[in-house]
Scaffold this active site. Structure first.
Site, PDB file in Angstrom:
ATOM      1  N   ARG A   1      28.393 -49.785  15.093  1.00  9.73           N
ATOM      2  CA  ARG A   1      28.977 -48.497  15.457  1.00  9.73           C
ATOM      3  C   ARG A   1      29.948 -48.038  14.389  1.00  9.73           C
ATOM      4  NH1 ARG A   1      30.917 -49.735  21.603  1.00  9.73           N
ATOM      5  NH2 ARG A   1      29.478 -48.311  22.576  1.00  9.73           N
TER       6      ARG A   1
ATOM      7  N   ALA B   1      27.892 -45.381  31.826  1.00 14.57           N
ATOM      8  CA  ALA B   1      29.210 -45.005  32.343  1.00 14.57           C
ATOM      9  C   ALA B   1      29.065 -43.896  33.379  1.00 14.57           C
ATOM     10  CB  ALA B   1      30.110 -44.555  31.196  1.00 14.57           C
TER      11      ALA B   1
ATOM     12  N   ARG C   1      35.926 -42.685  23.530  1.00 16.26           N
ATOM     13  CA  ARG C   1      36.256 -43.489  24.714  1.00 16.26           C
ATOM     14  C   ARG C   1      37.759 -43.620  24.951  1.00 16.26           C
ATOM     15  NH1 ARG C   1      32.802 -47.444  26.909  1.00 16.26           N
ATOM     16  NH2 ARG C   1      30.694 -47.116  26.225  1.00 16.26           N
TER      17      ARG C   1
ATOM     18  N   GLU D   1      44.268 -55.555  36.292  1.00 17.09           N
ATOM     19  CA  GLU D   1      43.561 -55.550  35.006  1.00 17.09           C
ATOM     20  C   GLU D   1      44.003 -56.782  34.196  1.00 17.09           C
ATOM     21  OE1 GLU D   1      41.196 -53.927  33.079  1.00 17.09           O
ATOM     22  OE2 GLU D   1      41.856 -55.310  31.515  1.00 17.09           O
TER      23      GLU D   1
ATOM     24  N   ASP E   1      29.448 -51.506  35.941  1.00 17.28           N
ATOM     25  CA  ASP E   1      28.789 -52.569  35.167  1.00 17.28           C
ATOM     26  C   ASP E   1      28.884 -53.927  35.868  1.00 17.28           C
ATOM     27  OD1 ASP E   1      28.151 -50.763  33.192  1.00 17.28           O
ATOM     28  OD2 ASP E   1      28.910 -52.007  31.543  1.00 17.28           O
TER      29      ASP E   1
HETATM   30  P1  FAD Z   1      34.175 -52.121  31.561  1.00 20.29           P
HETATM   31  O1  FAD Z   1      34.366 -50.939  30.698  1.00 20.29           O
HETATM   32  O2  FAD Z   1      33.627 -53.354  30.942  1.00 20.29           O
HETATM   33  O3  FAD Z   1      35.586 -52.430  32.216  1.00 20.29           O
HETATM   34  C1  FAD Z   1      35.841 -53.639  32.889  1.00 20.29           C
HETATM   35  C2  FAD Z   1      37.360 -53.841  32.965  1.00 20.29           C
HETATM   36  O4  FAD Z   1      37.618 -54.990  33.772  1.00 20.29           O
HETATM   37  C3  FAD Z   1      37.982 -54.113  31.606  1.00 20.29           C
HETATM   38  O5  FAD Z   1      39.160 -53.354  31.482  1.00 20.29           O
HETATM   39  C4  FAD Z   1      38.264 -55.613  31.627  1.00 20.29           C
HETATM   40  O6  FAD Z   1      39.365 -55.973  30.835  1.00 20.29           O
HETATM   41  C5  FAD Z   1      38.537 -55.834  33.112  1.00 20.29           C
HETATM   42  N1  FAD Z   1      38.243 -57.206  33.559  1.00 20.29           N
HETATM   43  C6  FAD Z   1      37.154 -57.958  33.252  1.00 20.29           C
HETATM   44  N2  FAD Z   1      37.221 -59.157  33.856  1.00 20.29           N
HETATM   45  C7  FAD Z   1      38.388 -59.165  34.567  1.00 20.29           C
HETATM   46  C8  FAD Z   1      39.000 -60.131  35.408  1.00 20.29           C
HETATM   47  N3  FAD Z   1      38.452 -61.332  35.633  1.00 20.29           N
HETATM   48  N4  FAD Z   1      40.193 -59.809  35.993  1.00 20.29           N
HETATM   49  C9  FAD Z   1      40.769 -58.589  35.790  1.00 20.29           C
HETATM   50  N5  FAD Z   1      40.217 -57.628  34.978  1.00 20.29           N
HETATM   51  C10 FAD Z   1      39.036 -57.915  34.392  1.00 20.29           C
HETATM   52  N6  FAD Z   1      27.359 -45.160  28.923  1.00 20.29           N
HETATM   53  C11 FAD Z   1      27.199 -43.802  29.000  1.00 20.29           C
HETATM   54  O7  FAD Z   1      27.260 -43.220  30.107  1.00 20.29           O
HETATM   55  N7  FAD Z   1      26.966 -43.059  27.872  1.00 20.29           N
HETATM   56  C12 FAD Z   1      26.902 -43.624  26.624  1.00 20.29           C
HETATM   57  O8  FAD Z   1      26.721 -42.911  25.629  1.00 20.29           O
HETATM   58  C13 FAD Z   1      27.058 -45.047  26.518  1.00 20.29           C
HETATM   59  N8  FAD Z   1      26.995 -45.664  25.315  1.00 20.29           N
HETATM   60  C14 FAD Z   1      27.118 -47.015  25.239  1.00 20.29           C
HETATM   61  C15 FAD Z   1      26.986 -47.645  23.989  1.00 20.29           C
HETATM   62  C16 FAD Z   1      27.082 -49.027  23.880  1.00 20.29           C
HETATM   63  C17 FAD Z   1      26.865 -49.685  22.539  1.00 20.29           C
HETATM   64  C18 FAD Z   1      27.356 -49.797  25.059  1.00 20.29           C
HETATM   65  C19 FAD Z   1      27.483 -51.310  24.974  1.00 20.29           C
HETATM   66  C20 FAD Z   1      27.483 -49.188  26.306  1.00 20.29           C
HETATM   67  C21 FAD Z   1      27.353 -47.792  26.412  1.00 20.29           C
HETATM   68  N9  FAD Z   1      27.449 -47.143  27.650  1.00 20.29           N
HETATM   69  C22 FAD Z   1      27.296 -45.787  27.725  1.00 20.29           C
HETATM   70  C23 FAD Z   1      27.702 -47.903  28.895  1.00 20.29           C
HETATM   71  C24 FAD Z   1      29.174 -47.855  29.290  1.00 20.29           C
HETATM   72  O9  FAD Z   1      29.955 -48.228  28.190  1.00 20.29           O
HETATM   73  C25 FAD Z   1      29.462 -48.794  30.456  1.00 20.29           C
HETATM   74  O10 FAD Z   1      28.524 -48.589  31.492  1.00 20.29           O
HETATM   75  C26 FAD Z   1      30.872 -48.562  31.029  1.00 20.29           C
HETATM   76  O11 FAD Z   1      31.841 -48.565  30.021  1.00 20.29           O
HETATM   77  C27 FAD Z   1      31.201 -49.623  32.068  1.00 20.29           C
HETATM   78  O12 FAD Z   1      32.476 -49.390  32.601  1.00 20.29           O
HETATM   79  P2  FAD Z   1      33.115 -50.426  33.620  1.00 20.29           P
HETATM   80  O13 FAD Z   1      34.472 -49.895  33.913  1.00 20.29           O
HETATM   81  O14 FAD Z   1      32.194 -50.698  34.754  1.00 20.29           O
HETATM   82  O15 FAD Z   1      33.231 -51.787  32.814  1.00 20.29           O
END
Ligand code: FAD
Length: 432
Positions: A200, A329, A117, A35, A316
């Site tokens: 938000r 998510a 969250r 991370e 994502d």
């Molecule tokens: P992220 O949460 O972006 O995590 C990525 C991680 O990788 C982070 O910890 C980051 O620091 C790390 N990282 C990035 N680049 C690197 C690198 N080069 N090297 C090492 N680490 C790295 N979804 C729902 O299901 N319900 C909802 O109600 C909802 N509401 C939302 C509201 C908003 C306004 C937004 C913007 C999104 C919402 N979502 C919702 C979508 C949801 O937030 C995302 O789909 C989800 O959080 C993605 O999770 P992730 O772990 O794939 O990515």
């Protein structure tokens, strides 16, 4: 644990990375997580989960589901427990506060099942054993040898790590996606602006009840209107009301490296000036200074495949969606359940390098259609909420029918069937 079980490196410790790590560890797979931040962390905002997400949590690990239940909050009124959202006429300027017209209601098992969250992440972190997570490890690039050698991760601090395979869970700005597509300048490497942004806020529940009335404050509501919509739902076991206020704009986002910017409440009033008294009252409750979130997604250039040899994008990183379905998510958690089941298949470990490649190929083949559909459907849904959708406009019956059909496609899917399909695909690839 089988001796020949592969070492998997996960890049990124958001919801996707953590859930995948926990699901793999439960299945006896060796995992290291890298991370970029100095610790796990999530923002202080609410996130809702539909029934498909909750089933996927159970499939990943009963511990993840139990962690969710510890912090999950449903609508506070017993007779609204199965309500996803009440859709209100936010544009009606004549209705007094709390008396907006109800346009329609969407229901599902468990209704809007939401968490704060940061609290959910804290519970997930407790399930990750010592020694698995490595912090301040920002991935720069990946080296993948042609044969059986290990895949090498190169981090920004000059260090490296090796693994048999790599899963990129590094979010909307994923390095793993850019690497897979051939560089930062390739179409799809960077996410694109959807010309919507969101403010938000988290409001103490008693304040919200006093100002908006109990039903509006304690149960999930979506206030619709032209070029904007505001949603609210309870989090923190009903102690807090979560607010997200979306607005469509014609202007470009000024700085694509930063997806949030500081803003002020007066801009929220400007953006929602044509909305009615209930929406104005919700805005009154927001802090004077607040962040504005640009809504980006990967919808303009969907990835042709999530896999490249023994590297694969998940969550994502592969398919960032706008949030209008409240399912981004949740679909990450479905991804994690499918990936964990594939990587734990004995045939994968037995086949070595080609087994891992086959698992990632099966993952990509089976997850592409649903995840990329979600990205497009979410864009359409955002426009439906804001009376902008072609052929629909502000026709409430049509909005209702289309939202219901789209949400059903998300909520009705069964994780067992997705896993079974992926395993069949894996078997066929290994046999070929
Ligand atoms: P992220 O949460 O972006 O995590 C990525 C991680 O990788 C982070 O910890 C980051 O620091 C790390 N990282 C990035 N680049 C690197 C690198 N080069 N090297 C090492 N680490 C790295 N979804 C729902 O299901 N319900 C909802 O109600 C909802 N509401 C939302 C509201 C908003 C306004 C937004 C913007 C999104 C919402 N979502 C919702 C979508 C949801 O937030 C995302 O789909 C989800 O959080 C993605 O999770 P992730 O772990 O794939 O990515």
């Amino acid at each position: 644990m089988a001796d020949n079980s592969p070492n998997i490196a996960i890049v990124g410790g958001g919801i996707s990375g953590l859930v995948l790590a926990i699901a793999l560890i439960r299945r006896g797979t060796k995992v290291q997580l890298y991370e970029q931040a100095h610790a796990f962390g999530e923002i202080g905002a609410g996130v809702a989960f539909g029934p498909n997400s909750v089933r996927a949590m159970q499939a990943c690990s009963p511990d993840i589901h139990a962690a969710f239940l510890k912090v999950a909050t449903r609508n506070q009124w017993p007779d609204k427990r199965d309500v996803w959202f009440d859709f209100m006429d936010g544009y009606d300027k004549t209705a007094p506060v709390g008396k907006e017209k109800l346009l329609f209601t969407l229901t599902t098992e468990d209704g809007a099942n939401a968490v704060h969250r940061a609290h959910f992440l804290d519970e997930l972190v407790k399930l990750v054993p010592e020694g698995v997570a490595h912090f301040k490890k920002r991935l720069d690039t990946i080296e993948q040898p042609a044969g059986d050698g290990k895949v090498r991760l190169r981090f920004h601090d000059g260090t490296t790590a090796e693994a048999d395979a790599v899963v990129g869970c590094d979010g909307i700005k994923a390095r793993t996606r850019a690497w897979m597509l051939g560089g930062d300048d390739k179409p799809g490497a960077a996410p694109v602006y959807t010309y919507k942004y969101a403010y938000r806020g988290l409001i103490p529940m008693q304040r919200a009840v006093d100002e908006l009335g109990e039903d509006n404050a304690k149960n999930a509501k979506m206030h619709l209107g032209k070029d904007g919509h505001i949603l609210t739902f309870p989090v923190n076991k009903g102690e807090t009301m979560n607010v997200v206020a979306f607005h469509t704009t014609q202007e470009d986002w000024p700085d694509t490296r930063h997806l949030t910017r500081s803003s002020e409440k007066k801009h929220v009033y400007d953006d929602f000036e044509d909305f009615g008294p209930t929406v104005q009252k919700i805005i009154d409750l927001l802090e004077p200074n607040l962040d504005c979130w640009a809504i980006f997604d990967t919808g303009a250039h969907p990835m042709p495949a999530y896999n490249k040899g023994r590297v694969c994008c998940l969550g994502d990183a592969g398919h960032a969606t706008s949030p209008h379905h409240g399912a981004g998510a949740g679909i990450c958690i479905e991804d994690a359940a499918v990936m964990a089941e594939l990587l734990a298949e004995p045939s994968v470990a037995k086949a070595g390098t080609s087994g891992l490649e086959a698992a990632f190929q099966a993952f990509s083949d089976c997850r592409k259609e649903r995840t990329q559909w979600l990205v497009q459907s979410s864009r359409r849904t955002g426009d439906l909420y804001e009376w902008r959708a072609e052929g629909v406009g502000n026709d409430v019956e049509k909005i209702h029918a289309e939202c219901e059909e789209r949400d059903e496609k998300i909520w009705g899917s069964q994780i067992e069937e997705m896993v079974a399909e992926a395993k069949q695909s894996l078997a066929a690839i290994l046999k070929a």
